[in-house]
Design a protein around this motif. Structure first.
Motif, PDB file in Angstrom:
ATOM      1  N   ILE A   1      46.619  48.735  34.412  1.00  8.74           N
ATOM      2  CA  ILE A   1      45.751  47.566  34.249  1.00  8.74           C
ATOM      3  C   ILE A   1      46.487  46.390  33.620  1.00  8.74           C
ATOM      4  N   GLU A   2      47.433  46.660  32.726  1.00  4.76           N
ATOM      5  CA  GLU A   2      48.151  45.552  32.096  1.00  4.76           C
ATOM      6  C   GLU A   2      48.930  44.718  33.111  1.00  4.76           C
ATOM      7  N   TYR A   3      49.399  45.339  34.216  1.00  3.04           N
ATOM      8  CA  TYR A   3      50.088  44.582  35.258  1.00  3.04           C
ATOM      9  C   TYR A   3      49.111  43.687  36.014  1.00  3.04           C
ATOM     10  N   LEU A   4      47.904  44.197  36.235  1.00  8.53           N
ATOM     11  CA  LEU A   4      46.862  43.385  36.853  1.00  8.53           C
ATOM     12  C   LEU A   4      46.505  42.199  35.959  1.00  8.53           C
ATOM     13  N   VAL A   5      46.363  42.462  34.659  1.00  5.66           N
ATOM     14  CA  VAL A   5      46.029  41.384  33.728  1.00  5.66           C
ATOM     15  C   VAL A   5      47.105  40.302  33.749  1.00  5.66           C
ATOM     16  N   ARG A   6      48.362  40.708  33.673  1.00  3.92           N
ATOM     17  CA  ARG A   6      49.454  39.717  33.668  1.00  3.92           C
ATOM     18  C   ARG A   6      49.511  38.954  34.989  1.00  3.92           C
ATOM     19  N   GLY A   7      49.245  39.657  36.095  1.00  5.77           N
ATOM     20  CA  GLY A   7      49.219  38.973  37.382  1.00  5.77           C
ATOM     21  C   GLY A   7      48.105  37.960  37.461  1.00  5.77           C
ATOM     22  N   PHE A   8      46.943  38.317  36.905  1.00  3.67           N
ATOM     23  CA  PHE A   8      45.805  37.390  36.930  1.00  3.67           C
ATOM     24  C   PHE A   8      46.036  36.196  36.015  1.00  3.67           C
ATOM     25  N   THR A   9      46.570  36.425  34.825  1.00  2.00           N
ATOM     26  CA  THR A   9      46.732  35.327  33.864  1.00  2.00           C
ATOM     27  C   THR A   9      47.689  34.254  34.375  1.00  2.00           C
ATOM     28  N   ALA A  10      48.532  34.583  35.349  1.00  2.00           N
ATOM     29  CA  ALA A  10      49.444  33.596  35.925  1.00  2.00           C
ATOM     30  C   ALA A  10      48.730  32.642  36.878  1.00  2.00           C
ATOM     31  N   LEU A  11      47.483  32.937  37.254  1.00  2.00           N
ATOM     32  CA  LEU A  11      46.706  32.016  38.078  1.00  2.00           C
ATOM     33  C   LEU A  11      46.284  30.820  37.228  1.00  2.00           C
ATOM     34  N   SER A  12      46.292  29.643  37.816  1.00  2.66           N
ATOM     35  CA  SER A  12      45.978  28.435  37.033  1.00  2.66           C
ATOM     36  C   SER A  12      44.520  28.034  37.093  1.00  2.66           C
ATOM     37  N   ASP A  13      43.749  28.592  38.011  1.00  2.00           N
ATOM     38  CA  ASP A  13      42.360  28.176  38.202  1.00  2.00           C
ATOM     39  C   ASP A  13      41.506  28.520  36.979  1.00  2.00           C
ATOM     40  N   PRO A  14      40.955  27.531  36.278  1.00  2.00           N
ATOM     41  CA  PRO A  14      40.128  27.835  35.101  1.00  2.00           C
ATOM     42  C   PRO A  14      38.806  28.500  35.457  1.00  2.00           C
ATOM     43  N   GLU A  15      38.409  28.415  36.732  1.00  2.00           N
ATOM     44  CA  GLU A  15      37.150  29.013  37.164  1.00  2.00           C
ATOM     45  C   GLU A  15      37.311  30.465  37.621  1.00  2.00           C
ATOM     46  N   ALA A  16      38.553  30.940  37.741  1.00  2.00           N
ATOM     47  CA  ALA A  16      38.788  32.322  38.160  1.00  2.00           C
ATOM     48  C   ALA A  16      38.363  33.286  37.055  1.00  2.00           C
ATOM     49  N   ARG A  17      37.982  34.490  37.444  1.00  2.00           N
ATOM     50  CA  ARG A  17      37.556  35.509  36.486  1.00  2.00           C
ATOM     51  C   ARG A  17      38.131  36.870  36.884  1.00  2.00           C
ATOM     52  N   LEU A  18      38.482  37.647  35.868  1.00  2.00           N
ATOM     53  CA  LEU A  18      38.875  39.049  36.052  1.00  2.00           C
ATOM     54  C   LEU A  18      37.873  39.895  35.302  1.00  2.00           C
ATOM     55  N   LEU A  19      37.144  40.732  36.027  1.00  2.00           N
ATOM     56  CA  LEU A  19      36.119  41.598  35.444  1.00  2.00           C
ATOM     57  C   LEU A  19      36.651  43.021  35.389  1.00  2.00           C
ATOM     58  N   ILE A  20      36.859  43.530  34.178  1.00  2.00           N
ATOM     59  CA  ILE A  20      37.396  44.875  33.978  1.00  2.00           C
ATOM     60  C   ILE A  20      36.276  45.770  33.469  1.00  2.00           C
ATOM     61  N   ALA A  21      35.870  46.727  34.296  1.00  2.00           N
ATOM     62  CA  ALA A  21      34.782  47.635  33.937  1.00  2.00           C
ATOM     63  C   ALA A  21      35.311  49.056  33.850  1.00  2.00           C
ATOM     64  N   GLY A  22      34.880  49.782  32.836  1.00  2.00           N
ATOM     65  CA  GLY A  22      35.299  51.170  32.712  1.00  2.00           C
ATOM     66  C   GLY A  22      35.292  51.649  31.278  1.00  2.00           C
ATOM     67  N   ASP A  23      35.191  52.948  31.147  1.00  2.00           N
ATOM     68  CA  ASP A  23      35.110  53.574  29.828  1.00  2.00           C
ATOM     69  C   ASP A  23      36.475  53.611  29.160  1.00  2.00           C
ATOM     70  N   PHE A  24      36.492  53.342  27.864  1.00  2.00           N
ATOM     71  CA  PHE A  24      37.712  53.534  27.082  1.00  2.00           C
ATOM     72  C   PHE A  24      37.425  54.251  25.774  1.00  2.00           C
ATOM     73  N   ALA A  25      36.165  54.656  25.572  1.00  2.00           N
ATOM     74  CA  ALA A  25      35.784  55.297  24.316  1.00  2.00           C
ATOM     75  C   ALA A  25      35.779  56.815  24.405  1.00  2.00           C
ATOM     76  N   HIS A  26      35.549  57.364  25.586  1.00  2.00           N
ATOM     77  CA  HIS A  26      35.426  58.818  25.732  1.00  2.00           C
ATOM     78  C   HIS A  26      36.353  59.293  26.854  1.00  2.00           C
ATOM     79  N   ILE A  27      37.650  59.201  26.591  1.00  2.00           N
ATOM     80  CA  ILE A  27      38.656  59.499  27.608  1.00  2.00           C
ATOM     81  C   ILE A  27      39.505  60.682  27.169  1.00  2.00           C
ATOM     82  N   ALA A  28      39.542  61.725  27.999  1.00  2.00           N
ATOM     83  CA  ALA A  28      40.414  62.860  27.709  1.00  2.00           C
ATOM     84  C   ALA A  28      41.863  62.401  27.703  1.00  2.00           C
ATOM     85  N   GLY A  29      42.575  62.671  26.617  1.00  5.75           N
ATOM     86  CA  GLY A  29      43.963  62.261  26.502  1.00  5.75           C
ATOM     87  C   GLY A  29      44.158  60.881  25.925  1.00  5.75           C
ATOM     88  N   GLY A  30      43.061  60.121  25.742  1.00  4.52           N
ATOM     89  CA  GLY A  30      43.162  58.811  25.109  1.00  4.52           C
ATOM     90  C   GLY A  30      43.231  57.666  26.099  1.00  4.52           C
TER      91      GLY A  30
END
Length: 376
Positions: free
Chosen positions: A207-236
């Protein structure tokens, strides 16, 4: 028929592996079969026994936890006992106990169907290497004692650590995917490009590669929506790493866990779905197909199995793994791609959940007919 399914994690835990097992179990139960799932009590708050959507579920207490792995000493003996009165046993792996279970079921005269979802990640330590070897040995033993080895794609199976074992009586049955059309798009915030990710916030998703790829976009109206559990994950989880990559970019939304009822609205809010997996512990990506089925093209990495749905439907684009610059470029060009108009229809035809359940039903019928066994 009496169908016994076993795996380490079952609903309400959420992962690709557990969702596949759940959909197979509930789909076969809906067809009138007696389906029993034997699994671990990975969360102590879960009841030892319950019925979920027509599927009987029994859980056994966990005594040892090793990263993502759990050991419940009562599970293997219980599965082997239950196999004696079952018509067929379906193991969903990776599962450390798969080898002994398959051998025990075979000794009981019960056919075994071995569903191998993906390789498993272990820490790069001596203990991790020993665990990997033990897991691979168990997988190999289970495959040899099975009437069929079910994989999500021949592409992934050919590149797996245990590819030789998976070649034994191999059958491709892609994971069943649900049609999530009909949403309202309530997660959409602007007219800019909306990119979505859905899944556990874990290392293999990249996901961090996706985030870095998205942040390089200049459009202020663009959005990245990240959905998913991070609190109850086997292995962390790797939520800290993802938040560090996000930094101060206020165009990125962390939505947390989304229930199934939220998913049509989530997909309806997107212009593109991204699955930027980075290692072989991701084998398919049900969520990318559900996005396609809802009319959203997928941006995925060139990883075995993960690339298969885009290759078979043409409804998306493929980029190298761990390449944020390539992700940025692909997102910029997405609106100009000549995507097939029938891409969503192809995805539904190839990967619909009912089609997957039907193929399991046909396989069970074939195996029992070949063994000369009727229902007990």
């Amino acid at each position: 028929m009496r169908i016994l399914i076993t795996l380490n994690y079952y609903a309400p835990y959420v992962s690709g592996l557990t969702n596949v097992a759940r959909d197979v179990a509930e789909g076969l139960a809906a067809r009138g079969h007696d389906v029993l799932v034997l699994t671990t009590q990975h969360d102590r708050s879960l009841p030892p026994s319950e019925t979920i959507n027509g599927v009987r579920v029994r859980r056994f207490p966990v005594r040892v936890r090793l990263g993502k792995g759990v050991i419940a000493p009562g599970l293997v003996p219980a599965v082997i006992r239950a196999a004696r009165t079952a018509d067929v046993v379906n193991i969903h792996a990776p599962m450390l106990e798969a080898g002994p279970i398959a051998a025990g079921a075979r000794r009981a005269g019960t056919p075994v169907l071995f569903t191998y979802q993906c390789d498993i990640a272990m820490p790069p330590s001596l203990l991790g290497r020993l665990q990997s070897r033990a897991m691979d040995a168990s997988t190999t033993a289970a495959a040899r004692n099975s009437r069929a080895v079910i994989v999500s794609s021949s592409d992934y199976a050919a590149h797996s650590r245990v590819s030789r074992a998976l070649a034994h009586n191999q059958l491709v049955i892609p994971p069943g995917c649900h049609d999530r059309r009909g949403g309202t798009g309530r997660f959409r915030e602007s007219d800019g490009l909306h990119v979505g990710f859905l899944g556990r916030i874990v290392e293999e998703k990249g996901i961090e590669y996706l985030v870095r790829g998205f942040t390089a976009l200049s459009d202020p109206e663009a959005r990245l929506l990240i959905a998913g559990d991070f609190a109850h994950i086997a292995g962390g989880s790797v939520i800290a790493r993802v938040r560090e990559a996000i930094g101060r970019d206020d165009r990125i939304r962390m939505l947390g866990f989304l229930a199934d009822d939220d998913l049509p609205d989530f997909y309806a809010s997107l212009d593109a779905f991204a699955l930027t997996s980075v290692n072989s512990f991701e084998a398919f990506g049900i969520v990318q197909v559900e996005a396609m089925m809802a009319g959203v093209p997928a941006l995925v990495t060139d990883m075995p199995g993960v690339r298969t749905p885009v290759q078979e439907t043409g409804f998306g684009t493929i980029v190298p793994p761990r390449d944020s610059a390539a992700i940025t470029s692909a997102l910029r060009k997405l609106s100009t791609l000549a995507l097939p108009a029938d891409g969503p229809d192809r995805a539904r035809a190839l990967f619909a959940n009912e089609r997957g359940v039907q193929r399991y039903q046909e396989l069970i019928d074939e195996v029992l007919e070949g063994a000369g066994r009727g229902t007990r």
